[in-house]
Write a protein that holds these residues in place. Structure first.
Motif, short mmCIF file in Angstrom:
data_model
loop_
_atom_site.label_atom_id
_atom_site.label_comp_id
_atom_site.label_asym_id
_atom_site.label_seq_id
_atom_site.Cartn_x
_atom_site.Cartn_y
_atom_site.Cartn_z
N HIS A 57 0.82 -1.21 0.00
CA HIS A 57 0.00 0.00 0.00
C HIS A 57 0.86 1.26 0.00
CE1 HIS A 57 0.64 -1.13 4.25
NE2 HIS A 57 0.62 0.17 4.51
N ASN A 58 2.06 1.17 0.62
CA ASN A 58 2.98 2.32 0.59
C ASN A 58 3.57 2.50 -0.80
OD1 ASN A 58 2.65 3.03 3.30
ND2 ASN A 58 4.24 1.57 3.97
N LEU A 59 3.80 1.41 -1.50
CA LEU A 59 4.32 1.49 -2.87
C LEU A 59 3.30 2.16 -3.79
CD1 LEU A 59 6.76 0.76 -4.56
CD2 LEU A 59 5.77 -1.50 -4.95
N VAL A 60 2.04 1.84 -3.60
CA VAL A 60 0.99 2.50 -4.36
C VAL A 60 0.96 3.99 -4.05
CG1 VAL A 60 -1.51 2.65 -4.72
CG2 VAL A 60 -0.41 0.40 -4.54
N ALA A 61 1.10 4.33 -2.76
CA ALA A 61 1.10 5.74 -2.36
C ALA A 61 2.25 6.50 -3.00
CB ALA A 61 1.18 5.84 -0.84
N ILE A 62 3.43 5.89 -3.05
CA ILE A 62 4.60 6.53 -3.67
C ILE A 62 4.34 6.80 -5.14
CG2 ILE A 62 6.99 6.12 -4.37
CD1 ILE A 62 7.35 4.61 -1.69
N SER A 63 3.78 5.81 -5.84
CA SER A 63 3.51 5.98 -7.28
C SER A 63 2.51 7.10 -7.53
CB SER A 63 3.01 4.66 -7.87
OG SER A 63 1.71 4.34 -7.38
N ARG A 64 1.52 7.24 -6.66
CA ARG A 64 0.51 8.29 -6.84
C ARG A 64 1.07 9.67 -6.50
NH1 ARG A 64 -4.65 5.15 -4.01
NH2 ARG A 64 -5.04 3.69 -5.75
N ASN A 85 6.38 11.63 -13.10
CA ASN A 85 7.68 12.30 -12.89
C ASN A 85 8.71 11.36 -12.26
OD1 ASN A 85 6.84 14.82 -13.90
ND2 ASN A 85 5.88 15.34 -11.95
N LEU A 86 8.23 10.27 -11.66
CA LEU A 86 9.14 9.28 -11.11
C LEU A 86 9.58 8.36 -12.26
CD1 LEU A 86 10.43 8.36 -8.46
CD2 LEU A 86 8.49 6.81 -8.12
N ASN A 87 10.66 8.74 -12.92
CA ASN A 87 11.10 8.06 -14.14
C ASN A 87 11.54 6.62 -13.89
OD1 ASN A 87 10.72 10.47 -15.56
ND2 ASN A 87 12.80 11.17 -15.09
N VAL A 88 12.13 6.38 -12.73
CA VAL A 88 12.61 5.04 -12.39
C VAL A 88 12.08 4.66 -11.01
CG1 VAL A 88 14.62 3.58 -11.93
CG2 VAL A 88 14.72 5.28 -13.76
N LEU A 89 11.33 3.57 -10.95
CA LEU A 89 10.88 2.99 -9.69
C LEU A 89 11.22 1.50 -9.74
CD1 LEU A 89 9.46 3.08 -6.95
CD2 LEU A 89 7.28 2.72 -8.14
N GLU A 90 12.34 1.16 -9.11
CA GLU A 90 12.81 -0.23 -9.10
C GLU A 90 12.72 -0.76 -7.66
OE1 GLU A 90 13.72 -2.28 -11.37
OE2 GLU A 90 14.26 -1.12 -13.16
N LEU A 98 -1.06 2.47 -12.73
CA LEU A 98 -1.98 3.61 -12.85
C LEU A 98 -1.38 4.87 -12.24
CD1 LEU A 98 -5.43 1.91 -12.04
CD2 LEU A 98 -4.75 2.96 -14.22
N GLY A 99 -0.73 4.70 -11.09
CA GLY A 99 -0.12 5.86 -10.43
C GLY A 99 1.00 6.48 -11.24
N LEU A 100 1.80 5.63 -11.88
CA LEU A 100 2.95 6.12 -12.67
C LEU A 100 2.56 6.50 -14.10
CD1 LEU A 100 5.64 3.48 -11.62
CD2 LEU A 100 5.39 5.80 -10.74
N ASP A 101 1.36 6.11 -14.50
CA ASP A 101 0.86 6.36 -15.86
C ASP A 101 1.72 5.64 -16.89
OD1 ASP A 101 -0.92 7.37 -17.71
OD2 ASP A 101 0.18 9.23 -18.01
N ARG A 102 2.19 4.44 -16.53
CA ARG A 102 2.93 3.59 -17.45
C ARG A 102 2.94 2.17 -16.89
NH1 ARG A 102 7.13 6.37 -14.73
NH2 ARG A 102 8.57 4.97 -13.60
N LEU A 107 -1.50 -5.09 -7.22
CA LEU A 107 -0.44 -4.11 -6.93
C LEU A 107 0.14 -3.56 -8.23
CD1 LEU A 107 1.62 -2.68 -5.04
CD2 LEU A 107 3.04 -4.74 -5.23
N VAL A 108 0.46 -4.45 -9.17
CA VAL A 108 1.02 -4.02 -10.46
C VAL A 108 0.06 -3.06 -11.15
CG1 VAL A 108 1.61 -4.82 -12.78
CG2 VAL A 108 2.47 -6.06 -10.78
N LYS A 109 -1.22 -3.36 -11.11
CA LYS A 109 -2.22 -2.50 -11.75
C LYS A 109 -2.27 -1.12 -11.10
CE LYS A 109 -7.21 -2.21 -12.59
NZ LYS A 109 -8.52 -2.89 -12.39
#
Length: 487
Positions: A406-413, A418-423, A453-457, A447-449
């Motif tokens: 859930h924190n990973l989803v929050a970070i993506s949103r 603008n977060l070009n790399v999230l590994e 959606l948050g990263l728009d990619r 989670l992947v979905k």
């Protein structure tokens, strides 16, 4: 090739052949040179080879063994060494030759196979370094010299002490010759702009920089000298000569108050990039007591308003990190990599508070099976707060610490596209059992979905825990290169 035949390759003047070559890739140049002897002669026209980027060694990673590459390297250096303007050379880590046998419980000296492979690898390494430096010794037009050869793992394991080295280089004759050649290249240079040597065993000594010619001290804009040596390779006295220096990379412990104040002098070019490597393994011998203070950093930033800093901390305890992360450091990139040490939530909190205006890259790595949770006993996860506060964050890489889904989803949103790399490695991701009750279907798919959606990619967790930085020093070298080139 068809074009060459149709217009009559033999009838073309040399100037036109060279002009045609200038539009071709290096591989296509070599293929085109098979047209005839005249085309082959034009292949080695100096204007076509102002830049060489080479990688040698790494027998287990393609390209044959390191010794098999030596004749090719000799050919290239014989043809181009005397006039090439830019040479970037990477030696694959020497331990890669040894990895299938290394790592057991048997001592090195009692393992004949390992000892023999180690000797072969080190002989090849020393011969290839000699080959490169010998080819450059008479080059007065060299503007960029970048060398990388990671022998740190073997040094840390004690394999490269004097007793072992004496088996392949009795009396240190080859290493002395290497050092003399390197100093000769520096003294012969007339327009050096970029000088970098990272973890090259036996190349750089504390006296090397003093050999740099007066002409090159005026032209040099980037300097990076790093090794596993305990002695400082870059002294304040030598940096004082480099009045046009705009980018500097060195051991954090060598960035003293005196050096910081020197770089803040009004009669020098302002510094734009500073890359610092802090190795916790050397903290007992190289203390942090003499490093730049908060007042020193303030003075430097006043004179170098565009300064940005990159710090990599390897196995550094959180107590020392809290000491070195001064408020006035214009930190743009930080990489925390540990084996025995653990980064605390307090360090991440401090980074997100102090560098929220400048931070763009945050890398958090740990090579351990425990996967500690930074958010334990906290209302807000420090990684989420980092993503919220650091409005310019573009690269976030995490492995070895628990990241709740859930924190990973929050970070993506929070950071979005603008977060070009999230590994984030798959093994670092965990799911809250209480939340799983409310999730329909496969939680990983969900989670992947959500993150996508948050990263728009399209996004996927990294399947391999070593996806990013299985060789931290190599990563530092390459990151420093791109960071400094961006000035």
């Amino acid at each position: 090739m068809a074009l060459c035949s149709s217009i009559g390759a033999l009838a073309l003047p040399s100037e036109l052949i060279v002009h045609i070559f200038s539009f071709l890739s290096d591989r296509d140049k070599l293929r085109a040179s098979t047209v005839c002897s005249r085309w082959r002669e034009c292949l080695f026209y100096p204007a076509l080879w102002t830049e060489l980027k080479l990688r040698v060694g790494g027998g287990t990673n393609g390209g044959g063994s390191g010794s098999e590459q030596t004749p090719r390297l000799e050919f290239l250096m014989r043809k181009f060494g005397s006039f090439v303007r830019e040479l970037r050379l990477e030696f694959a880590p020497v331990d890669r030759y040894l990895s299938p046998l290394h790592g057991g419980t048997q001592p090195v000296e009692s393992d004949p196979q390992f000892a023999e492979r180690w000797k072969d690898a080190m002989v090849t390494y020393l011969d290839q370094v000699l080959c490169v430096l010998s080819g450059l010794r008479n080059n007065r037009n060299l503007q960029t010299l970048s060398l990388y050869g990671d022998t740190c793992i073997l040094q840390d394991d004690g394999v490269l002490d004097s007793s072992y080295l004496n088996q392949v280089d009795q009396g240190g004759k080859k290493i002395k010759e290497i050092q003399q050649l390197f100093e000769e290249i520096l003294s012969n240079s007339r327009q050096m702009k970029w000088l970098s040597s990272a973890f090259m065993l036996g190349v750089v000594t504390p006296r090397s920089l003093a050999s740099l010619s007066n002409a090159s001290t005026s032209s040099l804009e980037h300097l990076s000298l790093l090794d596993n040596q305990l002695a400082s390779l870059v002294s304040t006295v030598e940096v004082e000569r480099l009045v046009h220096l705009r980018s500097l990379s060195l051991d954090f412990c060598d960035f003293t108050s005196d050096m910081c104040r020197l770089l803040a002098s009004a009669d020098r070019a302002p510094l734009h990039r500073l890359s610092l490597l802090l190795n916790g393994a050397a903290s007992d011998v190289k203390p942090l007591n003499g490093t730049a203070t908060e007042d020193d950093w303030k003075g430097l930033v006043r004179c170098s308003t565009n300064l940005r800093v990159y710090i990599m901390a390897m196995d550094v305890c959180s107590q020392d990190l809290l000491r070195v992360l001064k408020p006035s450091v214009p930190l743009e990139r930080i990489h925390l990599d540990g084996y025995s040490t653990l980064v605390t939530d307090g360090v991440v909190e401090l980074i997100s508070q102090q560098y929220h205006k400048t931070l763009t890259h945050f890398i958090l790595m740990r090579d351990d099976a425990t996967f500690p949770d930074l958010s334990v006993n906290r209302n807000e996860d420090p990684l989420v707060l980092l993503a919220w506060r650091c409005v310019h964050l573009a690269v976030l890489i995490i492995h070895g610490y628990t990241v709740w889904s859930h924190n990973l989803v929050a970070i993506s949103r929070l950071r979005g596209s603008n977060l070009n790399v999230l590994e984030v490695s798959e093994e670092s991701i965990d799911f809250d059992p209480d939340q799983l009750v409310y999730i329909e279907g496969d939680p990983v798919h969900n989670l992947v979905k959500e993150v996508s959606l948050g990263l728009d990619r399209v996004w996927q967790p990294s399947m391999d825990g070593s996806m990013v930085l299985n060789e931290p020093t190599q990563h530092f070298h390459r990151e420093m290169q791109s960071f400094s080139a961006g000035m």
